[in-house]
Design a protein around this motif. Structure first.
Motif, PDB file in Angstrom:
ATOM      1  N   ASP A  60      12.157  10.082   1.557  1.00 46.57           N
ATOM      2  CA  ASP A  60      12.631   9.236   0.464  1.00 46.57           C
ATOM      3  C   ASP A  60      13.853   9.927  -0.127  1.00 46.57           C
ATOM      4  O   ASP A  60      13.761  10.707  -1.073  1.00 46.57           O
ATOM      5  CB  ASP A  60      11.528   9.061  -0.589  1.00 46.57           C
ATOM      6  CG  ASP A  60      11.967   8.192  -1.766  1.00 46.57           C
ATOM      7  OD1 ASP A  60      13.027   7.545  -1.658  1.00 46.57           O
ATOM      8  OD2 ASP A  60      11.262   8.178  -2.786  1.00 46.57           O
ATOM      9  N   SER A  61      15.009   9.641   0.434  1.00 44.11           N
ATOM     10  CA  SER A  61      16.229  10.394   0.112  1.00 44.11           C
ATOM     11  C   SER A  61      16.590  10.330  -1.354  1.00 44.11           C
ATOM     12  O   SER A  61      17.026  11.328  -1.937  1.00 44.11           O
ATOM     13  CB  SER A  61      17.394   9.866   0.958  1.00 44.11           C
ATOM     14  OG  SER A  61      17.115  10.008   2.338  1.00 44.11           O
ATOM     15  N   ASP A  62      16.441   9.155  -1.979  1.00 40.26           N
ATOM     16  CA  ASP A  62      16.856   9.035  -3.376  1.00 40.26           C
ATOM     17  C   ASP A  62      15.710   9.284  -4.357  1.00 40.26           C
ATOM     18  O   ASP A  62      15.892   9.199  -5.576  1.00 40.26           O
ATOM     19  CB  ASP A  62      17.492   7.668  -3.654  1.00 40.26           C
ATOM     20  CG  ASP A  62      16.591   6.505  -3.234  1.00 40.26           C
ATOM     21  OD1 ASP A  62      15.385   6.732  -3.021  1.00 40.26           O
ATOM     22  OD2 ASP A  62      17.109   5.383  -3.110  1.00 40.26           O
ATOM     23  N   GLY A  63      14.509   9.576  -3.836  1.00 38.66           N
ATOM     24  CA  GLY A  63      13.390   9.952  -4.692  1.00 38.66           C
ATOM     25  C   GLY A  63      12.924   8.875  -5.646  1.00 38.66           C
ATOM     26  O   GLY A  63      12.448   9.173  -6.746  1.00 38.66           O
ATOM     27  N   ASP A  64      13.030   7.603  -5.242  1.00 39.44           N
ATOM     28  CA  ASP A  64      12.628   6.517  -6.141  1.00 39.44           C
ATOM     29  C   ASP A  64      11.248   5.958  -5.820  1.00 39.44           C
ATOM     30  O   ASP A  64      10.808   4.958  -6.407  1.00 39.44           O
ATOM     31  CB  ASP A  64      13.662   5.393  -6.127  1.00 39.44           C
ATOM     32  CG  ASP A  64      13.848   4.784  -4.727  1.00 39.44           C
ATOM     33  OD1 ASP A  64      13.145   5.206  -3.785  1.00 39.44           O
ATOM     34  OD2 ASP A  64      14.721   3.904  -4.584  1.00 39.44           O
ATOM     35  N   GLY A  65      10.524   6.606  -4.884  1.00 34.92           N
ATOM     36  CA  GLY A  65       9.187   6.142  -4.542  1.00 34.92           C
ATOM     37  C   GLY A  65       9.158   5.070  -3.480  1.00 34.92           C
ATOM     38  O   GLY A  65       8.082   4.603  -3.096  1.00 34.92           O
ATOM     39  N   PRO A  73      10.082   4.411   0.372  1.00 32.06           N
ATOM     40  CA  PRO A  73      10.492   5.099   1.601  1.00 32.06           C
ATOM     41  C   PRO A  73      11.796   4.525   2.138  1.00 32.06           C
ATOM     42  O   PRO A  73      12.072   3.318   2.025  1.00 32.06           O
ATOM     43  CB  PRO A  73       9.323   4.842   2.562  1.00 32.06           C
ATOM     44  CG  PRO A  73       8.152   4.567   1.675  1.00 32.06           C
ATOM     45  CD  PRO A  73       8.691   3.873   0.485  1.00 32.06           C
ATOM     46  N   ASP A  74      12.595   5.400   2.761  1.00 27.81           N
ATOM     47  CA  ASP A  74      13.910   4.986   3.268  1.00 27.81           C
ATOM     48  C   ASP A  74      13.828   3.808   4.223  1.00 27.81           C
ATOM     49  O   ASP A  74      14.744   2.967   4.280  1.00 27.81           O
ATOM     50  CB  ASP A  74      14.597   6.161   3.967  1.00 27.81           C
ATOM     51  CG  ASP A  74      15.053   7.224   2.980  1.00 27.81           C
ATOM     52  OD1 ASP A  74      14.967   6.970   1.757  1.00 27.81           O
ATOM     53  OD2 ASP A  74      15.475   8.313   3.426  1.00 27.81           O
ATOM     54  N   LYS A  75      12.718   3.724   4.974  1.00 30.09           N
ATOM     55  CA  LYS A  75      12.637   2.679   6.002  1.00 30.09           C
ATOM     56  C   LYS A  75      12.550   1.270   5.411  1.00 30.09           C
ATOM     57  O   LYS A  75      12.849   0.291   6.105  1.00 30.09           O
ATOM     58  CB  LYS A  75      11.447   2.932   6.931  1.00 30.09           C
ATOM     59  CG  LYS A  75      10.091   2.915   6.243  1.00 30.09           C
ATOM     60  CD  LYS A  75       8.984   3.247   7.238  1.00 30.09           C
ATOM     61  CE  LYS A  75       7.601   3.234   6.582  1.00 30.09           C
ATOM     62  NZ  LYS A  75       6.535   3.572   7.543  1.00 30.09           N
ATOM     63  N   ILE A  76      12.164   1.138   4.134  1.00 28.29           N
ATOM     64  CA  ILE A  76      12.129  -0.189   3.507  1.00 28.29           C
ATOM     65  C   ILE A  76      13.042  -0.259   2.281  1.00 28.29           C
ATOM     66  O   ILE A  76      13.050  -1.255   1.565  1.00 28.29           O
ATOM     67  CB  ILE A  76      10.694  -0.590   3.105  1.00 28.29           C
ATOM     68  CG1 ILE A  76      10.117   0.395   2.084  1.00 28.29           C
ATOM     69  CG2 ILE A  76       9.798  -0.703   4.314  1.00 28.29           C
ATOM     70  CD1 ILE A  76       8.784  -0.056   1.493  1.00 28.29           C
ATOM     71  N   ASP A  77      13.806   0.830   2.023  1.00 37.66           N
ATOM     72  CA  ASP A  77      14.674   0.912   0.843  1.00 37.66           C
ATOM     73  C   ASP A  77      16.028   0.294   1.173  1.00 37.66           C
ATOM     74  O   ASP A  77      16.760   0.764   2.040  1.00 37.66           O
ATOM     75  CB  ASP A  77      14.846   2.375   0.430  1.00 37.66           C
ATOM     76  CG  ASP A  77      15.422   2.527  -0.966  1.00 37.66           C
ATOM     77  OD1 ASP A  77      16.155   1.622  -1.408  1.00 37.66           O
ATOM     78  OD2 ASP A  77      15.122   3.552  -1.619  1.00 37.66           O
ATOM     79  N   GLN A  78      16.364  -0.803   0.490  1.00 34.33           N
ATOM     80  CA  GLN A  78      17.639  -1.480   0.724  1.00 34.33           C
ATOM     81  C   GLN A  78      18.820  -0.740   0.110  1.00 34.33           C
ATOM     82  O   GLN A  78      19.973  -1.083   0.373  1.00 34.33           O
ATOM     83  CB  GLN A  78      17.584  -2.911   0.175  1.00 34.33           C
ATOM     84  CG  GLN A  78      16.593  -3.800   0.910  1.00 34.33           C
ATOM     85  CD  GLN A  78      16.567  -5.219   0.377  1.00 34.33           C
ATOM     86  OE1 GLN A  78      17.386  -5.600  -0.461  1.00 34.33           O
ATOM     87  NE2 GLN A  78      15.630  -6.028   0.887  1.00 34.33           N
ATOM     88  N   ALA A  82      10.081  -3.162  -7.242  1.00 36.30           N
ATOM     89  CA  ALA A  82      10.271  -4.604  -7.411  1.00 36.30           C
ATOM     90  C   ALA A  82      11.616  -5.069  -6.880  1.00 36.30           C
ATOM     91  O   ALA A  82      11.765  -6.227  -6.440  1.00 36.30           O
ATOM     92  CB  ALA A  82      10.137  -4.980  -8.885  1.00 36.30           C
ATOM     93  N   SER A  83      12.613  -4.192  -6.912  1.00 28.70           N
ATOM     94  CA  SER A  83      13.948  -4.581  -6.421  1.00 28.70           C
ATOM     95  C   SER A  83      14.239  -3.965  -5.066  1.00 28.70           C
ATOM     96  O   SER A  83      15.392  -3.743  -4.710  1.00 28.70           O
ATOM     97  CB  SER A  83      15.016  -4.160  -7.445  1.00 28.70           C
ATOM     98  OG  SER A  83      14.973  -2.759  -7.657  1.00 28.70           O
ATOM     99  N   ASN A  84      13.160  -3.659  -4.300  1.00 27.52           N
ATOM    100  CA  ASN A  84      13.279  -3.125  -2.937  1.00 27.52           C
ATOM    101  C   ASN A  84      14.099  -1.840  -2.872  1.00 27.52           C
ATOM    102  O   ASN A  84      14.885  -1.630  -1.948  1.00 27.52           O
ATOM    103  CB  ASN A  84      13.882  -4.182  -1.998  1.00 27.52           C
ATOM    104  CG  ASN A  84      13.011  -5.414  -1.874  1.00 27.52           C
ATOM    105  OD1 ASN A  84      11.785  -5.305  -1.776  1.00 27.52           O
ATOM    106  ND2 ASN A  84      13.623  -6.591  -1.903  1.00 27.52           N
ATOM    107  N   GLY A  85      13.930  -1.002  -3.885  1.00 33.25           N
ATOM    108  CA  GLY A  85      14.573   0.301  -3.874  1.00 33.25           C
ATOM    109  C   GLY A  85      15.969   0.323  -4.444  1.00 33.25           C
ATOM    110  O   GLY A  85      16.615   1.378  -4.472  1.00 33.25           O
ATOM    111  N   CYS A  86      16.480  -0.824  -4.899  1.00 35.06           N
ATOM    112  CA  CYS A  86      17.816  -0.853  -5.494  1.00 35.06           C
ATOM    113  C   CYS A  86      17.730  -0.674  -7.004  1.00 35.06           C
ATOM    114  O   CYS A  86      16.706  -0.985  -7.620  1.00 35.06           O
ATOM    115  CB  CYS A  86      18.506  -2.195  -5.169  1.00 35.06           C
ATOM    116  SG  CYS A  86      18.947  -2.347  -3.405  1.00 35.06           S
TER     117      CYS A  86
END
Length: 505
Positions: free
Chosen positions: A244-249, A251-256, A265-269
């Motif tokens: 999780d590169s940006d540490g927002d909880g 995972p990178d594989k589903i983080d837009q 709720a905003s898919n990592g954005c």
């Protein structure tokens, strides 16, 4: 020993229950131990204090690290250790003193061994990818295993005497407490989640020894510790399994937006206003809004939380219950109808919108009535007027109250006057009586103050025995503070030695 075994077993059980979430390791180190002693012994600073020095000791045991946040920056660092503490004393005497006392030098040591449980809250600051700087603090509790004191005394002729005494435990003087506790501080480096090196300090908060003189004894240590971690924490395993590169909880594989911290709720954005609309699509990214308004709030000119398209009073702040209009205030007394117990009568907020009560129905409300339960007059602030002849009769009786010289013993000739005052109080149960004792300026201020107070109290107790409630009376002694005549003449002093009464409601 049973307590020690139980103590160790409980800690091992806790470690096993948390095994999936913590790191476990073994370690130890060396430290300098000293004792902070404060006392009132004469000559302590000159003859003793400066001859004490720290004692070198060691500690070793089992360590753990329990992460308490998702990133693993904060953690609890407990350990169970064997440690020893104490101090040393060394003093040599010059030739003259050595000849007179037959003692040329004294060497002694004070050693104690403990099982200790320090617990620290630590913060891990990454320095490189594999090295973390840690800093933390906490407390410790320890159990005394054993200890001894040793003495080596050399006399002027070269003879040597040696003594060794085991420590005594208990609640008497010259005994040691089994339990000690205090505070810790640690700082150091954690290398690749495998080796931990710290500098540590501890200071006792409890006196561990009871001397036969007024003194306090508290342990202090400063040292270094090395720990080898035997297992990796669950946090470390999780990091390796889910990047999780940006540490927002998310995972990178589903983080837009894997390079920017966002929300689930905003898919990592990023979504600064937490309205579920990513900032890149939100027309009002700093204010929570709705999809229908492009992420902006519904318009609300009067800021009352009711959207303008639903607000019947869009220019006046109101409530949703009244369709955006204010809560009505029928009687215009400043208390809205929902809080007004008398919505049709002008009242006060303190009475929930009702008028102030008038318990005695004398036309003066209870807020302004000093005698709210007894009808009175406005000029007398709601209290009945006290008849002048009653006041005159009480003042006349006061002049006939006498005491034995320099005493609070009431003379028998004063009883009729006091009985008359008692009759007045019993026949007028709403009256209150302030009894004041006064003296001339003969004698000390302190003596006059005490004597006048005792005399006032003696009168009060007499009236209590006659049936007057003590709650209706006060007794005060003023000594010579309030003269009514010149204290420089005998006639004036005689007038100043008096008892005064004040009648009120």
């Amino acid at each position: 020993m049973k307590k020690i075994y139980f103590f160790i077993c409980i800690n091992i059980l806790i470690f096993n229950l948390l095994q999936a979430q913590i790191k476990i390791g073994v370690g130890g180190g060396i430290h300098q131990a000293s004792i902070a002693e404060k006392n009132n012994l004469q000559g302590w600073d000159l003859n003793y204090k400066n001859y004490f020095s720290p004692s070198t000791g060691f500690h070793a045991g089992v360590f753990a690290e329990i992460p308490i946040d998702k990133k693993g920056n904060f953690a609890v660092l407990p350990s169970l250790q064997y440690t020893n503490k104490g101090r040393k004393f060394a003093r040599s005497y010059d030739s003259t003193k050595s000849f007179n006392s037959d003692t040329s030098s004294i060497l002694s040591s004070w050693k104690t061994s403990y099982v200790e449980l320090p617990v620290n809250l630590i913060y891990k600051l990454p320095i490189t990818q594999k090295v973390n700087f840690i800093i933390g603090a906490g407390g410790y509790v320890s159990y005394l295993l054993n200890g001894k004191t040793s003495y080596d005394i050399y006399n002027a002729s070269g003879e040597h005497q040696s003594y060794n005494d085991k420590l005594a435990y208990g609640d008497q003087v010259k005994t040691y407490n089994k339990i000690d506790y205090g505070i810790n501080a640690v700082a150091g480096l954690d290398f690749n989640d495998r080796i931990l090196f710290t500098i540590n300090y501890s200071k006792g908060l409890a006196d561990f020894y009871k001397a036969d003189y007024d003194a306090s004894f508290k342990h202090q240590t400063i040292g270094a510790t090395a720990v080898v971690w035997l297992t990796k924490s669950k946090t470390a395993k999780t990091k390796a399994a889910a990047q999780d590169s940006d540490g927002d909880g998310v995972p990178d594989k589903i983080d837009q937006c894997s390079d920017e911290s966002g929300t689930i709720a905003s898919n990592g954005c990023p979504d600064k206003d937490s309205d579920g609309i990513p900032d890149k699509e939100d027309k009002c990214p700093d204010v929570a809004g709705l999809n229908k308004y492009g992420g902006c709030p519904a318009p609300d000119k009067d800021k009352d939380g009711v959207p303008d398209d639903e607000d019947k009073c869009p220019d006046i702040a109101g409530s949703a219950k009244y369709a955006g209009c204010e809560i009505p205030d029928t009687d215009k007394d400043g208390v809205n109808d929902e809080e007004d117990s008398c919505p049709g009568i002008v009242g006060l907020p303190k009475y929930n919108g009702c008028p102030a009560p008038d318990t005695d129905k004398d036309g003066i409300n209870d807020d302004e009535d000093k005698c709210p339960s007894k009808p009175g007059t406005k000029d007398n602030k709601g209290c009945p007027v006290i008849e002048k002849n009653m006041v005159d009769e009480i003042n006349k009786a006061a002049k006939n109250i006498l005491f034995d010289v320099n005493s609070d013993n009431i003379k028998a000739t004063s009883y009729p006057a006091l009985d008359r005052i008692a009759d007045i109080m019993l026949n007028n149960t709403a009256l209150k009586l302030d009894i004041e004792g006064h003296t001339d300026n003969t004698g000390s201020i302190r003596h006059n103050q005490v004597l006048s107070g005792k005399r006032a109290l003696a009168i009060k107790m007499y009236l209590v025995k006659k049936g007057v409630s003590h709650e209706r009376m006060t007794a005060s002694g003023f000594g010579s503070e309030h003269p009514i005549a010149d204290n420089n003449t005998e006639a004036g002093r005689a007038k100043n030695r008096r008892v005064a009464f004040k009648v009120t409601y």
